[in-house]
Design an enzyme around this catalytic site. Sequence first.
Site, PDB file in Angstrom:
ATOM      1  N   GLY A   1       1.980   2.271  10.667  1.00 28.62           N
ATOM      2  CA  GLY A   1       2.897   3.387  10.513  1.00 28.62           C
ATOM      3  C   GLY A   1       3.560   3.823  11.807  1.00 28.62           C
ATOM      4  O   GLY A   1       4.197   4.873  11.862  1.00 28.62           O
TER       5      GLY A   1
ATOM      6  N   GLU B   1      -5.749  -4.981  10.485  1.00 27.79           N
ATOM      7  CA  GLU B   1      -4.743  -3.943  10.689  1.00 27.79           C
ATOM      8  C   GLU B   1      -5.054  -3.177  11.972  1.00 27.79           C
ATOM      9  O   GLU B   1      -5.842  -2.224  11.955  1.00 27.79           O
ATOM     10  CB  GLU B   1      -4.749  -2.971   9.516  1.00 27.79           C
ATOM     11  CG  GLU B   1      -4.405  -3.610   8.186  1.00 27.79           C
ATOM     12  CD  GLU B   1      -3.796  -2.594   7.232  1.00 27.79           C
ATOM     13  OE1 GLU B   1      -2.643  -2.789   6.850  1.00 27.79           O
ATOM     14  OE2 GLU B   1      -4.452  -1.596   6.920  1.00 27.79           O
TER      15      GLU B   1
ATOM     16  N   HIS C   1      -9.703   1.088   4.536  1.00 28.98           N
ATOM     17  CA  HIS C   1      -8.417   1.286   5.216  1.00 28.98           C
ATOM     18  C   HIS C   1      -8.624   2.269   6.367  1.00 28.98           C
ATOM     19  O   HIS C   1      -9.411   3.213   6.263  1.00 28.98           O
ATOM     20  CB  HIS C   1      -7.372   1.821   4.238  1.00 28.98           C
ATOM     21  CG  HIS C   1      -5.996   1.820   4.807  1.00 28.98           C
ATOM     22  ND1 HIS C   1      -5.546   2.806   5.655  1.00 28.98           N
ATOM     23  CD2 HIS C   1      -4.973   0.925   4.685  1.00 28.98           C
ATOM     24  CE1 HIS C   1      -4.305   2.521   6.025  1.00 28.98           C
ATOM     25  NE2 HIS C   1      -3.935   1.399   5.453  1.00 28.98           N
TER      26      HIS C   1
ATOM     27  N   ASN D   1       0.874  -1.183   0.000  1.00 27.37           N
ATOM     28  CA  ASN D   1       0.000   0.000   0.000  1.00 27.37           C
ATOM     29  C   ASN D   1       0.907   1.228   0.000  1.00 27.37           C
ATOM     30  O   ASN D   1       1.487   1.570   1.016  1.00 27.37           O
ATOM     31  CB  ASN D   1      -0.890  -0.018   1.254  1.00 27.37           C
ATOM     32  CG  ASN D   1      -1.720   1.251   1.367  1.00 27.37           C
ATOM     33  OD1 ASN D   1      -1.843   2.013   0.413  1.00 27.37           O
ATOM     34  ND2 ASN D   1      -2.290   1.468   2.545  1.00 27.37           N
TER      35      ASN D   1
ATOM     36  N   GLU E   1      -7.037   4.697   7.409  1.00 28.47           N
ATOM     37  CA  GLU E   1      -6.828   6.127   7.093  1.00 28.47           C
ATOM     38  C   GLU E   1      -8.034   6.708   6.365  1.00 28.47           C
ATOM     39  O   GLU E   1      -8.327   7.899   6.482  1.00 28.47           O
ATOM     40  CB  GLU E   1      -5.520   6.294   6.291  1.00 28.47           C
ATOM     41  CG  GLU E   1      -4.306   6.090   7.200  1.00 28.47           C
ATOM     42  CD  GLU E   1      -3.070   5.543   6.532  1.00 28.47           C
ATOM     43  OE1 GLU E   1      -2.990   5.565   5.288  1.00 28.47           O
ATOM     44  OE2 GLU E   1      -2.177   5.060   7.261  1.00 28.47           O
TER      45      GLU E   1
ATOM     46  N   LYS F   1       0.065   4.255  -0.314  1.00 31.65           N
ATOM     47  CA  LYS F   1      -0.581   5.465   0.221  1.00 31.65           C
ATOM     48  C   LYS F   1      -0.315   6.640  -0.726  1.00 31.65           C
ATOM     49  O   LYS F   1      -0.346   6.462  -1.937  1.00 31.65           O
ATOM     50  CB  LYS F   1      -0.087   5.751   1.640  1.00 31.65           C
ATOM     51  CG  LYS F   1      -0.132   4.509   2.527  1.00 31.65           C
ATOM     52  CD  LYS F   1       0.075   4.815   3.966  1.00 31.65           C
ATOM     53  CE  LYS F   1       0.237   3.507   4.730  1.00 31.65           C
ATOM     54  NZ  LYS F   1      -0.074   3.639   6.129  1.00 31.65           N
TER      55      LYS F   1
ATOM     56  N   SER G   1       3.116  -2.147  10.409  1.00 27.78           N
ATOM     57  CA  SER G   1       4.562  -2.131  10.626  1.00 27.78           C
ATOM     58  C   SER G   1       5.239  -3.471  10.331  1.00 27.78           C
ATOM     59  O   SER G   1       6.163  -3.882  11.043  1.00 27.78           O
ATOM     60  CB  SER G   1       4.880  -1.640  12.047  1.00 27.78           C
ATOM     61  OG  SER G   1       4.378  -0.320  12.225  1.00 27.78           O
TER      62      SER G   1
HETATM   63  C1  PEP Z   1      -0.926   0.111   5.810  1.00 26.92           C
HETATM   64  O1  PEP Z   1      -0.822   1.183   5.241  1.00 26.92           O
HETATM   65  O2  PEP Z   1      -1.901  -0.597   5.567  1.00 26.92           O
HETATM   66  C2  PEP Z   1       0.119  -0.275   6.750  1.00 26.92           C
HETATM   67  C3  PEP Z   1       0.002  -1.405   7.382  1.00 26.92           C
HETATM   68  O3  PEP Z   1       1.189   0.587   6.906  1.00 26.92           O
HETATM   69  P1  PEP Z   1       2.585   0.256   7.678  1.00 26.92           P
HETATM   70  O4  PEP Z   1       3.076  -1.052   7.117  1.00 26.92           O
HETATM   71  O5  PEP Z   1       3.455   1.406   7.325  1.00 26.92           O
HETATM   72  O6  PEP Z   1       2.264   0.155   9.117  1.00 26.92           O
END
Ligand code: PEP
Length: 252
Positions: free
Chosen positions: A172, A166, A98, A13, A100, A15, A212
């Site tokens: 992040g 998630e 997601h 992803n 976000e 973003k 992460s």
């Molecule tokens: C994500 O954007 O879905 C995500 C898991 O980001 P990160 O791996 O940076 O935590």
Amino acid sequence: MSQVVRRPIVAANWKMHKVRAEAREFCRTVVGELGAPPAEVVVFPSFPLLDVVADGLAGMPVAIGGQDLHPEPSGPHTGDVAGMQLADAGCTWVLCGHSERRSEHGESDELVGRKALAAVASELTPLICLGEQLEERRAGRTFEVLGRQLEAALAGGPQRFELAYEPVWAIGTGETATPEVAQEAHAFLRAELGRRVGDEGAASTRILYGGSVKPGNAAALIAQRDVDGFLVGGAALDARSFLAIIGACGAS
Ligand code: PEP
């Protein structure tokens, strides 16, 4: 629950990162080094990069997807993107819900369910994202939140979908769920799926972990029984780190 072999999925992803030259460079590295991956591989670039990634990875065992879609098939929705436009751009996947999108755009559980249906109507596979906030986990409400999000996401009965667990506190932040914490949530989601779509559907649905994930923690996470791959943000911006995470899925 019946035993089925679930092929892992590793998804990037991106973003709101990268410009065209950076996307091309990523693709060049993937073309040179991916080989025969031990997982399905998907890249979710931002919309203006879809054509670059589709061209750059043409002929590779890599699918592309949109990071969001509008629940309507077309119409006066300035700034939004329709499922059929994603399909027309070469996408076969789309992210729905997601965290976000939920937090920055106020997407409700109900809207995520409508988006999942719109995705399927456009022949896209929705990767439905679910996860609890830190306060919800601390309050012992993780399963309640996941159950509510899952119920709403599947309310319209999408004919195909995969899930990404998630935990919002891990996205992040550099703080990854331990393999045990991830497994507990994934097992809960699979049991809930069993009640909603039956044992066979639950056993074949891939439940990805996101939050992460890095080359250094991927192997321990994928070794968990109900962890079927990864949705990766930060560590998927670098092609070699993304490739290392894909590689970790073949080591277990
Ligand atoms: C994500 O954007 O879905 C995500 C898991 O980001 P990160 O791996 O940076 O935590």
